[in-house]
Enzyme design. Structure first.
Site, PDB file in Angstrom:
ATOM      1  N   GLU A  42       0.808  -1.231   0.000  1.00  0.00           N
ATOM      2  CA  GLU A  42       0.000   0.000   0.000  1.00  0.00           C
ATOM      3  C   GLU A  42       0.838   1.276   0.000  1.00  0.00           C
ATOM      4  O   GLU A  42       0.670   2.134   0.879  1.00  0.00           O
ATOM      5  CB  GLU A  42      -0.948   0.013   1.205  1.00  0.00           C
ATOM      6  CG  GLU A  42      -2.026  -1.031   1.147  1.00  0.00           C
ATOM      7  CD  GLU A  42      -3.048  -0.894   2.282  1.00  0.00           C
ATOM      8  OE1 GLU A  42      -2.947   0.050   3.095  1.00  0.00           O
ATOM      9  OE2 GLU A  42      -3.952  -1.734   2.352  1.00  0.00           O
ATOM     10  N   GLU A  67      -5.468  -8.226   0.352  1.00  0.00           N
ATOM     11  CA  GLU A  67      -6.125  -7.978   1.652  1.00  0.00           C
ATOM     12  C   GLU A  67      -7.590  -7.651   1.404  1.00  0.00           C
ATOM     13  O   GLU A  67      -7.919  -6.925   0.460  1.00  0.00           O
ATOM     14  CB  GLU A  67      -5.513  -6.780   2.401  1.00  0.00           C
ATOM     15  CG  GLU A  67      -4.189  -7.031   3.055  1.00  0.00           C
ATOM     16  CD  GLU A  67      -3.678  -5.810   3.821  1.00  0.00           C
ATOM     17  OE1 GLU A  67      -4.507  -4.982   4.268  1.00  0.00           O
ATOM     18  OE2 GLU A  67      -2.456  -5.687   3.968  1.00  0.00           O
TER      19      GLU A  67
END
Length: 469
Positions: free
Chosen positions: A165, A373
């Site tokens: 991320e 995720e």
């Protein structure tokens, strides 16, 4: 009802969030050690990851959880400062290597594929002291660290994520200062950190490609976060344009350079340039890639890894005062529908994941997609019978099936966040994402399956949902 044959089922964790052992066996401090030890209520009840789930000493307990679920994949991250205490290969910590060798070898012995993240938010403090992700020097340092990981573990690890991320971390850590190291630089820090992260990722991809790929035959990408966005008023042109800006500034900001052409979206470049000019800057606050860098960046991902949790509505909000900041550059307001159920920042919007997957397919030439995720939390104290949370997963899987079978999305792996309840950054232990409950009051840190773990195990066993449509 069924997922494609060979579909991958995983769960994910990250080193700082589960391992503990913050100063054990030669591990150096990372920015989260420093950040949490400074106190000041920046983290819920001043909690830390000093012990967390104790996975550094309780790996066998984690492995039992993985086996109980029947996972085909386990995604975990390497603690940079456990392997290289000062962040450089000047001193290599053999006990760190031994720990990860054991994790990798045990997974493979039980038929589980390791999906390894090289960097998940936990920069060694020694590197932050030299400027961290705001310094150009980090590009070469990260590349050397990645090469060390490929050399040390790549004979067995075939699926790599370089940076977790980066689009979230650059913004929250270096623009807003909410995440460690906690030093805000509004309007500049997020862009500079992101710029360096893109180049660091690309350099390490090329290192793998030229030095290791032929022999190791693995794949390398990075994980991008995106919450789907919809215009608050679909008939409003300003709202629709604001929504496109959100997508451009967050997902496409990283994906377009890496998957398409080596450069930022035009929309982002023109908007930051015009805002910067209005604010009296001599040039754009968004750094530029050279032509050589664009060539280096383009095409540096072997699959598209994405992380989805929730959706927001977006409306245009003019930056009348010319305030400095990433959100202000976008000129947006974004918010959930009042009818959506939520915990913290996450609202129950399973349909958003299908729209996101279709957007990636249509925009990025139908790539192989991994969901690295996805999850829904409970507040502490959580209920072991988490039926409402399981409903989020169940509806999410229905949306994934539609994305695959109706939209033709090439989705090959799903990883739930998270295997265990863990240290959820600023939320500490107040937010529970685990498939397995961890008792943080008990020094033994016992794990117990939630209802969602038992139901997920059935989905994995059946490679699909029972009676879904």
């Amino acid at each position: 009802m069924a997922f494609p044959a060979g579909f991958g089922w995983g769960a994910a964790t990250a080193a700082y969030q589960v391992e503990g052992g913050w100063d054990a066996d030669g591990r150096g401090p990372c920015v989260w050690d420093t950040f949490t030890h400074q106190g000041g209520e920046r983290v819920f009840k001043n909690q830390t990851g000093d012990v967390a789930c104790g996975s550094y000493t309780l790996w066998e307990e984690d492995l039992k959880c993985i086996k109980q679920l029947g996972l085909t994949h386990y995604r975990f991250s390497l603690s940079w400062s456990r392997l290289l205490p000062d962040g450089t290969t000047g001193f290599i910590n053999q006990k760190g290597i031994d720990y990860y060798n054991k994790v990798i070898n045990d997974l493979l012995a039980h038929g589980v594929t390791p999906l390894v993240t090289i960097y998940h938010f936990d920069l060694p403090q020694a590197l932050e002291d030299q400027g961290g992700w705001l310094s150009e020097a980090i590009i070469d340092i990260f590349d050397r660290y990645a090469q060390f990981c490929f050399r040390t573990f790549g004979d067995r690890v075939k699926q790599w994520i370089t940076i977790n991320e980066p689009n979230t971390y650059a913004l929250i850590a270096y623009e807003m200062g909410i995440f460690a190291p906690g030093v805000p630089h509004p309007g500049t820090g997020g862009y500079q950190a992101a710029h360096n992260m893109i180049k660091a990722h690309a350099r390490s991809w090329h290192s793998y490609n030229s030095l290791f790929r032929r022999e190791q035959k693995g794949m390398v990408s990075l994980s991008l976060f995106f919450g789907w966005s919809e215009p608050a008023d679909p008939n409003s042109v300003p709202d629709r344009e604001a929504t496109m800006r959100v997508i451009s500034f967050t997902l496409d900001f990283f994906a377009k350079p890496i998957f398409i052409d080596g450069d930022y979206p035009e929309l982002v470049k023109s908007r930051v340039a015009s805002m910067s000019k209005k604010q009296g800057y001599p040039s754009s606050r968004l750094p530029e890639f050279t032509e050589e860098e664009k060539k280096m960046i383009k095409g540096t991902a072997d699959f598209f890894a994405v992380q989805y949790y929730t959706t927001r509505f977006v409306k245009y909000q003019e930056n009348k005062k010319g305030e400095l900041g990433f959100i202000q550059d976008m000129e947006i307001d974004y918010f959930p529908d009042p009818s959506w159920k939520g915990v913290g920042w996450i609202y129950f919007v399973p349909w958003g994941i299908r729209k996101l997957l279709k957007y990636i397919k249509d925009t990025y030439n139908n790539p192989v997609i991994y969901i690295t995720e996805n999850g829904f939390p409970q507040r502490d104290p959580p209920s072991l019978d988490d039926t409402q949370r399981w409903e989020y997963f169940r509806q999410t899987f229905q949306e994934l099936l539609r994305a695959i079978h109706v939209d033709g999305v090439n989705l090959q792996l799903y990883c739930a966040w998270s295997l265990l309840d863990n240290f959820e950054w600023n939320d500490g232990y107040n937010t529970r994402f685990g498939l397995f409950h961890v008792d943080f009051e008990d020094p033994a840190r016992p794990r117990a399956p939630y209802t969602s773990a038992k139901e997920y195990a059935k989905v994995i066993k059946n490679n699909g949902l029972e009676g879904s449509s």
